[in-house]
Structure formats: C-alpha cells, structure tokens
Design a protein around this motif. Structure first.
Motif, PDB file in Angstrom:
ATOM      1  N   TYR A  69       3.640  -8.807  -6.433  1.00 28.09           N
ATOM      2  CA  TYR A  69       4.501  -9.810  -7.059  1.00 28.09           C
ATOM      3  C   TYR A  69       5.953  -9.338  -7.082  1.00 28.09           C
ATOM      4  O   TYR A  69       6.878 -10.104  -6.772  1.00 28.09           O
ATOM      5  CB  TYR A  69       4.017 -10.088  -8.478  1.00 28.09           C
ATOM      6  CG  TYR A  69       4.919 -11.008  -9.266  1.00 28.09           C
ATOM      7  CD1 TYR A  69       4.938 -12.377  -9.018  1.00 28.09           C
ATOM      8  CD2 TYR A  69       5.760 -10.495 -10.253  1.00 28.09           C
ATOM      9  CE1 TYR A  69       5.769 -13.222  -9.739  1.00 28.09           C
ATOM     10  CE2 TYR A  69       6.595 -11.334 -10.979  1.00 28.09           C
ATOM     11  CZ  TYR A  69       6.595 -12.693 -10.718  1.00 28.09           C
ATOM     12  OH  TYR A  69       7.425 -13.524 -11.429  1.00 28.09           O
ATOM     13  N   GLN A  70       6.169  -8.077  -7.428  1.00 31.25           N
ATOM     14  CA  GLN A  70       7.528  -7.555  -7.517  1.00 31.25           C
ATOM     15  C   GLN A  70       8.185  -7.455  -6.143  1.00 31.25           C
ATOM     16  O   GLN A  70       9.383  -7.710  -5.996  1.00 31.25           O
ATOM     17  CB  GLN A  70       7.515  -6.207  -8.246  1.00 31.25           C
ATOM     18  CG  GLN A  70       7.173  -6.367  -9.727  1.00 31.25           C
ATOM     19  CD  GLN A  70       7.008  -5.060 -10.480  1.00 31.25           C
ATOM     20  OE1 GLN A  70       5.897  -4.675 -10.802  1.00 31.25           O
ATOM     21  NE2 GLN A  70       8.109  -4.384 -10.764  1.00 31.25           N
ATOM     22  N   VAL A  71       7.415  -7.111  -5.136  1.00 26.89           N
ATOM     23  CA  VAL A  71       7.928  -7.110  -3.764  1.00 26.89           C
ATOM     24  C   VAL A  71       8.375  -8.514  -3.369  1.00 26.89           C
ATOM     25  O   VAL A  71       9.465  -8.714  -2.815  1.00 26.89           O
ATOM     26  CB  VAL A  71       6.858  -6.587  -2.782  1.00 26.89           C
ATOM     27  CG1 VAL A  71       7.222  -6.931  -1.333  1.00 26.89           C
ATOM     28  CG2 VAL A  71       6.697  -5.079  -2.929  1.00 26.89           C
ATOM     29  N   ASP A  72       7.546  -9.502  -3.653  1.00 29.47           N
ATOM     30  CA  ASP A  72       7.892 -10.886  -3.320  1.00 29.47           C
ATOM     31  C   ASP A  72       9.181 -11.318  -4.012  1.00 29.47           C
ATOM     32  O   ASP A  72      10.038 -11.978  -3.416  1.00 29.47           O
ATOM     33  CB  ASP A  72       6.756 -11.830  -3.719  1.00 29.47           C
ATOM     34  CG  ASP A  72       5.578 -11.774  -2.762  1.00 29.47           C
ATOM     35  OD1 ASP A  72       5.749 -11.240  -1.652  1.00 29.47           O
ATOM     36  OD2 ASP A  72       4.492 -12.259  -3.124  1.00 29.47           O
ATOM     37  N   ARG A  73       9.334 -10.941  -5.280  1.00 25.18           N
ATOM     38  CA  ARG A  73      10.533 -11.333  -6.024  1.00 25.18           C
ATOM     39  C   ARG A  73      11.791 -10.690  -5.432  1.00 25.18           C
ATOM     40  O   ARG A  73      12.841 -11.329  -5.330  1.00 25.18           O
ATOM     41  CB  ARG A  73      10.396 -10.939  -7.495  1.00 25.18           C
ATOM     42  CG  ARG A  73       9.294 -11.648  -8.248  1.00 25.18           C
ATOM     43  CD  ARG A  73       9.527 -13.128  -8.380  1.00 25.18           C
ATOM     44  NE  ARG A  73      10.639 -13.447  -9.271  1.00 25.18           N
ATOM     45  CZ  ARG A  73      11.030 -14.683  -9.557  1.00 25.18           C
ATOM     46  NH1 ARG A  73      10.414 -15.716  -9.013  1.00 25.18           N
ATOM     47  NH2 ARG A  73      12.036 -14.901 -10.379  1.00 25.18           N
TER      48      ARG A  73
ATOM     49  N   THR B 184       0.831  -1.209   0.000  1.00 27.46           N
ATOM     50  CA  THR B 184       0.000   0.000   0.000  1.00 27.46           C
ATOM     51  C   THR B 184       0.863   1.256   0.000  1.00 27.46           C
ATOM     52  O   THR B 184       0.605   2.216  -0.745  1.00 27.46           O
ATOM     53  CB  THR B 184      -0.929   0.015   1.226  1.00 27.46           C
ATOM     54  OG1 THR B 184      -1.802  -1.116   1.170  1.00 27.46           O
ATOM     55  CG2 THR B 184      -1.770   1.287   1.260  1.00 27.46           C
ATOM     56  N   ASP B 185       1.909   1.255   0.836  1.00 27.18           N
ATOM     57  CA  ASP B 185       2.801   2.418   0.911  1.00 27.18           C
ATOM     58  C   ASP B 185       3.551   2.628  -0.405  1.00 27.18           C
ATOM     59  O   ASP B 185       3.729   3.771  -0.856  1.00 27.18           O
ATOM     60  CB  ASP B 185       3.801   2.244   2.055  1.00 27.18           C
ATOM     61  CG  ASP B 185       3.153   2.360   3.425  1.00 27.18           C
ATOM     62  OD1 ASP B 185       2.010   2.856   3.502  1.00 27.18           O
ATOM     63  OD2 ASP B 185       3.791   1.950   4.416  1.00 27.18           O
ATOM     64  N   ILE B 186       4.001   1.534  -1.013  1.00 25.10           N
ATOM     65  CA  ILE B 186       4.699   1.646  -2.296  1.00 25.10           C
ATOM     66  C   ILE B 186       3.779   2.269  -3.340  1.00 25.10           C
ATOM     67  O   ILE B 186       4.182   3.173  -4.087  1.00 25.10           O
ATOM     68  CB  ILE B 186       5.197   0.264  -2.766  1.00 25.10           C
ATOM     69  CG1 ILE B 186       6.361  -0.207  -1.894  1.00 25.10           C
ATOM     70  CG2 ILE B 186       5.629   0.318  -4.239  1.00 25.10           C
ATOM     71  CD1 ILE B 186       6.782  -1.640  -2.152  1.00 25.10           C
TER      72      ILE B 186
ATOM     73  N   ALA C 224       8.068   3.938 -12.131  1.00 28.39           N
ATOM     74  CA  ALA C 224       8.878   4.276 -10.968  1.00 28.39           C
ATOM     75  C   ALA C 224       9.884   3.153 -10.752  1.00 28.39           C
ATOM     76  O   ALA C 224       9.791   2.089 -11.376  1.00 28.39           O
ATOM     77  CB  ALA C 224       7.997   4.464  -9.735  1.00 28.39           C
ATOM     78  N   PHE C 225      10.835   3.405  -9.875  1.00 29.70           N
ATOM     79  CA  PHE C 225      11.893   2.431  -9.609  1.00 29.70           C
ATOM     80  C   PHE C 225      11.780   1.975  -8.161  1.00 29.70           C
ATOM     81  O   PHE C 225      11.674   2.796  -7.246  1.00 29.70           O
ATOM     82  CB  PHE C 225      13.263   3.053  -9.862  1.00 29.70           C
ATOM     83  CG  PHE C 225      14.406   2.072  -9.843  1.00 29.70           C
ATOM     84  CD1 PHE C 225      14.767   1.382 -10.988  1.00 29.70           C
ATOM     85  CD2 PHE C 225      15.122   1.837  -8.673  1.00 29.70           C
ATOM     86  CE1 PHE C 225      15.823   0.477 -10.981  1.00 29.70           C
ATOM     87  CE2 PHE C 225      16.178   0.941  -8.651  1.00 29.70           C
ATOM     88  CZ  PHE C 225      16.528   0.254  -9.809  1.00 29.70           C
ATOM     89  N   LEU C 226      11.808   0.659  -7.954  1.00 27.08           N
ATOM     90  CA  LEU C 226      11.630   0.078  -6.624  1.00 27.08           C
ATOM     91  C   LEU C 226      12.885  -0.661  -6.189  1.00 27.08           C
ATOM     92  O   LEU C 226      13.505  -1.376  -6.978  1.00 27.08           O
ATOM     93  CB  LEU C 226      10.444  -0.891  -6.648  1.00 27.08           C
ATOM     94  CG  LEU C 226      10.125  -1.631  -5.349  1.00 27.08           C
ATOM     95  CD1 LEU C 226       9.667  -0.652  -4.262  1.00 27.08           C
ATOM     96  CD2 LEU C 226       9.057  -2.695  -5.598  1.00 27.08           C
ATOM     97  N   ARG C 227      13.246  -0.507  -4.931  1.00 25.20           N
ATOM     98  CA  ARG C 227      14.393  -1.223  -4.388  1.00 25.20           C
ATOM     99  C   ARG C 227      14.252  -1.329  -2.874  1.00 25.20           C
ATOM    100  O   ARG C 227      13.409  -0.651  -2.267  1.00 25.20           O
ATOM    101  CB  ARG C 227      15.702  -0.511  -4.725  1.00 25.20           C
ATOM    102  CG  ARG C 227      15.784   0.927  -4.220  1.00 25.20           C
ATOM    103  CD  ARG C 227      17.201   1.463  -4.281  1.00 25.20           C
ATOM    104  NE  ARG C 227      18.065   0.755  -3.344  1.00 25.20           N
ATOM    105  CZ  ARG C 227      19.396   0.821  -3.365  1.00 25.20           C
ATOM    106  NH1 ARG C 227      20.004   1.563  -4.272  1.00 25.20           N
ATOM    107  NH2 ARG C 227      20.116   0.167  -2.475  1.00 25.20           N
ATOM    108  N   THR C 228      15.071  -2.183  -2.280  1.00 31.42           N
ATOM    109  CA  THR C 228      15.199  -2.166  -0.830  1.00 31.42           C
ATOM    110  C   THR C 228      16.328  -1.195  -0.490  1.00 31.42           C
ATOM    111  O   THR C 228      16.902  -0.554  -1.369  1.00 31.42           O
ATOM    112  CB  THR C 228      15.548  -3.557  -0.271  1.00 31.42           C
ATOM    113  OG1 THR C 228      16.888  -3.896  -0.686  1.00 31.42           O
ATOM    114  CG2 THR C 228      14.574  -4.609  -0.762  1.00 31.42           C
TER     115      THR C 228
ATOM    116  N   LYS D 186      11.692  -6.360 -15.130  1.00 26.40           N
ATOM    117  CA  LYS D 186      10.229  -6.251 -15.167  1.00 26.40           C
ATOM    118  C   LYS D 186       9.563  -6.958 -13.992  1.00 26.40           C
ATOM    119  O   LYS D 186       8.431  -6.612 -13.627  1.00 26.40           O
ATOM    120  CB  LYS D 186       9.681  -6.820 -16.477  1.00 26.40           C
ATOM    121  CG  LYS D 186      10.055  -6.019 -17.711  1.00 26.40           C
ATOM    122  CD  LYS D 186       9.338  -6.533 -18.947  1.00 26.40           C
ATOM    123  CE  LYS D 186       9.674  -7.965 -19.251  1.00 26.40           C
ATOM    124  NZ  LYS D 186       9.030  -8.457 -20.501  1.00 26.40           N
ATOM    125  N   ASP D 187      10.251  -7.938 -13.411  1.00 32.76           N
ATOM    126  CA  ASP D 187       9.673  -8.688 -12.302  1.00 32.76           C
ATOM    127  C   ASP D 187      10.089  -8.143 -10.939  1.00 32.76           C
ATOM    128  O   ASP D 187       9.643  -8.655  -9.908  1.00 32.76           O
ATOM    129  CB  ASP D 187      10.085 -10.164 -12.380  1.00 32.76           C
ATOM    130  CG  ASP D 187       9.360 -10.897 -13.494  1.00 32.76           C
ATOM    131  OD1 ASP D 187       8.291 -10.422 -13.925  1.00 32.76           O
ATOM    132  OD2 ASP D 187       9.869 -11.939 -13.938  1.00 32.76           O
TER     133      ASP D 187
END
Length: 251
Positions: free
Chosen positions: A114-118, A74-76, A87-91, A101-102
């Motif tokens: 799905y992308q968070v899980d990966r 939700t926050d993402i 947008a770009f996602l990372r830890t 893409k995943d």
C-alpha cells in the motif's frame, strides 16, 4: 487530514516519455555515494528497472509492471527486516513524507504494498511532470530530537537546510517554515517550532561545510541535516539547489 487527490489519467497508446536529465543528480544514487564516511542513515538502495511508461500506466491502474512491483515489495521487506522496524522508505527522488503513515514510515511489514502504491502515485502527480520511481531506498529510521508531531503524525524535528556551491554555504534555513505546518498535535506548536529553528550548534554547520567541500566542483545543491536524540547530526537528503524549496526566515 485531506489526502492528495488522484485525478483520472488517460494514457495514449503511443505514449513515449523520458525523464529530464535533472533527475540524475537529484537521485540518491548520485549524491549518496559522495557522502561516504559522513554521518548518514544506513541505506539500502534498490534498482527496479521501472520505465517512465510503466510508472504512468501503473498510476492509471494498469498492471503493466505487476511483477516488478511484487519484487520491489519483497526486496523492501528483506532490507527493512535487516535494518529493523520502524524503517524509512523513499524513492531516489522523494518520500512523500507529508503522508507519513501511508508512505515513508514503515512501522512494520504489514502495509508495504500500500505504501509503495501511495509513493508511486504521489511521484506521478508532483513536480509538473512527475518524478521517477525506478530507484528506491530503505533507510535506517533515525530517532530524532523532535518538538511535536504534525501532518499525519510526523515528528517535527530540529532540521536545517543548507544551500552549497563552490565549496561554500550560500544560504541556511530551518527546514520547516511556520506556514507549512498542518494539523499539529499541540496548541503551543509555534513556540516549540521557534525553539528548534534556532541554529545554535556548530556541529551542524561543520557538517554542512564538509558536504560543501565534497561538492565544490559540482552544481549548487541543498543539504538537509537533522539532530538525533543522542545529539548527533545526520545528513538525510540532498537535491539540486535550483529545484529545492528556499525561504528566508524572519529575523
């Protein structure tokens, strides 16, 4: 393209684990605030409170932290909606970008979970004992000056890595070694890669020197910079030098 394989993970009931101290300085929460005023992507940081035990058990298909994951998703979405898509996602530690893409490339809000899980699974499998996934960052997607695409349709752009220590640049290299490129979308990719691997822009060096000066009293770090389509250089990532990939380009 072959995806990373997920082995069966068996977690003892009395499992207790803490991340090594090295992860403190490699985390985006350590180095990013020190770059204030320099060209960086707009970045929204999310702290989840995910513990090492929860992360490992989650990779073992345990729903121990389902509430935290749902809130993270939700926050993402909230931050990505604010920044705009893509947008770009990372830890705080990694983006698992070779899966593009995943993992890190948020084209829209349809596959965030799905992308968070990966990314979490990748974090559990990499770096011998894994990487923390307690901190996340949603970042502005920079339109880069890229030559071709590879891996999972990831743009291969004009990027460089500098190693800094004591206020000096101790080593510089193109970001992409030729032997790491997989599944390029063009036959002449080697020629194109060679073209973008020439460090012929003083602005990139000047930016690296600015970062080196800010970290002159710290340990050695690596600094990644990339060039956008409007000709501007941005700092995209940093890490402790001893844990950063280093190679020597052929002269």
């Amino acid at each position: 393209m072959k995806k990373f394989e997920i082995p069966e993970i068996k977690i003892p009931d009395d499992f207790v684990f803490e991340w090594p101290e090295k992860h403190i300085k490699t985390c985006i929460t350590y180095w990013f605030p020190k770059l204030e005023g320099l060209p960086v992507p707009k970045t929204h940081i999310i702290k989840t409170g995910i513990t090492p035990e929860e992360q490992i058990r989650y990779a073992d298909c345990d729903n121990i932290m389902e509430d935290k994951i749902q809130k993270l998703v939700t926050d993402i979405k909230t931050h990505a909606d604010d920044l705009g898509y893509p947008a770009f996602l990372r830890t705080g530690q990694t983006s698992a970008k070779h899966e593009w893409k995943d993992t890190c490339f948020l084209k829209d809000d349809q596959r965030i979970r799905y992308q968070v899980d990966r990314i979490i699974l990748f974090s559990c499998l990499v770096d011998m004992i894994g990487l923390p996934a307690d901190v996340w960052a949603v970042r502005e997607f920079l339109p880069l000056e890229y030559a071709f695409k590879a891996f999972d349709e990831m743009p291969i752009a004009r990027e460089f890595r500098f190693f800094i220590e004591g206020g000096r640049i101790t080593h510089e290299q193109p970001y992409w070694p030729p032997d790491t490129i997989k599944d390029p979308d063009t036959d002449d990719w080697e020629y194109k890669l060679a073209e973008i691997s020439l460090l012929d822009d003083k602005d990139a060096l000047s930016l690296a020197y600015e970062v080196a000066d800010r970290f002159k009293d710290d340990e050695g770090f690596s600094v990644d910079v990339c060039k956008t389509i409007n000709g501007e250089w941005y700092i995209t990532d940093m890490a402790l030098a001893e844990y950063s990939y280093k190679w020597e380009p052929e002269k």
